[in-house]
Design a protein around this motif. Sequence first.
Motif, short mmCIF file in Angstrom:
data_model
loop_
_atom_site.label_atom_id
_atom_site.label_comp_id
_atom_site.label_asym_id
_atom_site.label_seq_id
_atom_site.Cartn_x
_atom_site.Cartn_y
_atom_site.Cartn_z
N THR A 119 0.93 -1.20 -0.02
CA THR A 119 0.10 0.06 0.00
C THR A 119 0.80 1.51 -0.02
OG1 THR A 119 -1.69 -1.12 1.36
CG2 THR A 119 -1.81 1.20 1.32
N LEU A 120 1.89 1.21 0.78
CA LEU A 120 2.90 2.48 0.90
C LEU A 120 3.57 2.45 -0.54
CD1 LEU A 120 4.35 4.73 2.52
CD2 LEU A 120 5.93 2.97 3.15
N LEU A 121 3.87 1.32 -1.14
CA LEU A 121 4.79 1.59 -2.27
C LEU A 121 3.62 2.18 -3.40
CD1 LEU A 121 6.89 -1.68 -2.63
CD2 LEU A 121 7.60 0.64 -1.91
N MET A 122 2.45 1.62 -3.38
CA MET A 122 1.58 2.28 -4.32
C MET A 122 1.14 3.85 -4.30
SD MET A 122 0.65 0.10 -6.65
CE MET A 122 -0.53 0.88 -7.41
N LEU A 123 1.35 4.18 -2.79
CA LEU A 123 0.96 5.53 -2.60
C LEU A 123 2.17 6.37 -3.13
CD1 LEU A 123 -1.14 7.35 -1.17
CD2 LEU A 123 0.46 7.09 0.83
N LEU A 124 3.72 5.84 -2.90
CA LEU A 124 4.62 6.30 -3.60
C LEU A 124 4.54 6.76 -5.05
CD1 LEU A 124 7.16 5.29 -1.03
CD2 LEU A 124 6.15 7.75 -0.95
N LEU A 125 4.17 5.18 -5.39
CA LEU A 125 4.26 5.23 -7.01
C LEU A 125 3.12 6.10 -7.80
CD1 LEU A 125 5.32 3.60 -9.59
CD2 LEU A 125 3.24 2.03 -9.31
N GLY A 126 2.03 6.36 -7.01
CA GLY A 126 1.13 7.36 -7.55
C GLY A 126 1.76 8.71 -7.76
N ALA A 127 2.38 9.10 -6.48
CA ALA A 127 3.16 10.45 -6.59
C ALA A 127 4.27 10.53 -7.58
CB ALA A 127 3.58 10.72 -5.15
N ALA A 128 4.80 9.59 -7.83
CA ALA A 128 5.91 9.74 -8.69
C ALA A 128 5.55 9.77 -10.23
CB ALA A 128 6.88 8.29 -8.67
N LEU A 129 4.20 8.98 -10.56
CA LEU A 129 3.73 8.89 -11.87
C LEU A 129 3.13 10.31 -12.09
CD1 LEU A 129 2.60 5.15 -12.36
CD2 LEU A 129 4.86 6.36 -13.29
N GLY A 130 2.40 10.98 -11.20
CA GLY A 130 1.84 12.15 -11.43
C GLY A 130 2.90 13.33 -11.62
N LEU A 131 4.20 13.05 -11.06
CA LEU A 131 5.19 13.98 -11.45
C LEU A 131 5.67 13.85 -12.74
CD1 LEU A 131 6.41 16.27 -9.57
CD2 LEU A 131 8.26 14.70 -9.03
N PHE A 132 5.49 12.61 -13.33
CA PHE A 132 5.91 12.19 -14.73
C PHE A 132 4.97 12.58 -15.85
CE2 PHE A 132 5.87 8.59 -17.75
CZ PHE A 132 7.03 8.95 -18.47
N GLN A 133 3.59 12.01 -15.58
CA GLN A 133 2.93 12.18 -16.84
C GLN A 133 2.30 13.43 -17.06
OE1 GLN A 133 -0.86 9.50 -18.09
NE2 GLN A 133 -1.56 11.01 -16.34
N LEU A 134 1.87 14.31 -16.02
CA LEU A 134 1.21 15.65 -16.32
C LEU A 134 2.20 16.66 -17.02
CD1 LEU A 134 -1.59 17.37 -14.80
CD2 LEU A 134 0.72 18.72 -15.01
N PRO A 135 3.33 16.68 -16.66
CA PRO A 135 4.44 17.70 -17.24
C PRO A 135 4.63 17.36 -18.60
CG PRO A 135 5.26 17.05 -15.19
CD PRO A 135 4.21 16.16 -15.26
N LEU A 136 4.69 16.09 -19.00
CA LEU A 136 4.73 15.47 -20.36
C LEU A 136 3.64 16.14 -21.22
CD1 LEU A 136 6.59 12.20 -20.22
CD2 LEU A 136 7.63 14.41 -20.72
#
Length: 515
Positions: free
Chosen positions: A377-394
């Motif tokens: 669960t913690l890893l998924m929370l961190l993964l969502g934060a990382a991918l939000g930082l990746f997808q939207l700027p692109l």
Amino acid sequence: MGSTSPALPDTAQRTGTDRRTAVVAALMLAMALAALDSTIVSTAVPQIVGDLGGFSVFSWLFSGYLLAVTVTLPVYGKLSDTFGRKPVLIAGAAVFLLGSLLCALAWNMGALIAFRIVQGLGGGALQGTVQTLAADLYPLRERPKIQAKLSTVWAVSAVAGPGLGGVLAAYADWRWIFLINLPIGAVALWLIVRHLHEPQRAPGPDGASTRARIDWAGALAVFACGGVLLTALVQGGVAWPWLSRPSIALFGAGLALAAVVVLVERRAAEPIIPGWVWRRRTIAAVNLALGALGLLMVAPTVFLPTYAQSVLGLAPVAAGFVLSVWTLSWPVSAAFSQHVYRRIGFRNTAMLGIGAASLILLAFPFLPYPGAAWQPTLLMLLLGAALGLFQLPLIVGVQSTVGWSERGTTTASVLFCRQTGQTVGAAVFGAVANGVLAARLGGASDLDSVTRALDSGGTAPEATRRAIADAVHAVYFGAAGAAALAFLVLLLLAPRRFPVLKEDAAGEQPGTKGA
């Protein structure tokens, strides 16, 4: 009389703001429809099969919809650049609602699959045109807000879909899964027709008012090529072995059709997939990077629920929660990303996000066995934060490098690559997981058969739990590799500063600035 004239600009501004708010509400409703219909059918399959039969082909309820959405994205993108977003969105929404009504009236599984494909033909217009309109409505500084809202709607709808489908199937009738789209879609259509007013713009980048020409041959070739290749990926290893005659024939036909697409598009005056989509470094890099995103997203969305139930012993609701927590951190991180990319640029922000995502995905196989639920669960929370930082700027960055007349095609190419990445990921990682499971358990064991046995009330023996854990770990290693590939694409191919078009209150101006 003189005292009232100063209020006129304020009134006009409020009217414009109200119109934009209504259009944004319509876009969010349309996005919710497209996202829900990707997942809402899954938990109602037993009721649908029990009513209509056709268990051997029910997987096409998902595959047919996905294929239709994916292969129509480039076509709708070009049409929206040629004729405007409003007519394309209205036509797509109407086709989607017609497909929903026909699905509710289906009399057998074959008819339901055909009508799901009709739904997908409209769903492609919803996905691509909504994202393009979001960029049209907001200047660069405000685009993260609307994109974060759309990300939230997509994430929540995608996760809530299975639960809503199960509730409707259990307490009403599975046909309500499709009928519920009608009032929601009608409201979205009404808001679009009433409040969306596009300015008159020239169809070409040179400002010439020439008659629009539609590349129907290119559209048909793209549709046929995409449909054949995606069918080969979706059905390979499921309906037939990878090296069987049907699989080889489909891949061969797909490659031949790809050559036809290249020939047709080179000769077309207004090609559906113009060559500049791949000749421009920024767009090509974003397409490849988001294709890798679609690939890696398969690991958590497809395999994590099985891991949570089979290895951790969680109930279906608790297993769904482990997956859904990334819908909390993803939009928050996406909204925050604007503060990062304004300082270090679009490319570096995306590299920061995908670099963190690769480490998080790589950490999953090293979790203790069997472990506690809070760890993934913690890893998924961190993964969502990382991918939000990746997808939207692109997405924001690449949309800001093109003018209005190219934005629909650019956005559609990005979404097409992400969807294709998901399809490829499902096929590749499915084969990886089944291979590991067969090696651990022997025979022809695969993840689907093991999962069905557990869903029917069986308890996983220790050897099976460890085999499933190993299979999912192998998938996460592959997902970490996909994230690393996206990082390398951005590092080696994307320009350090995106060539962002300058804007004023009226829209685009000539010239560029780096970001």
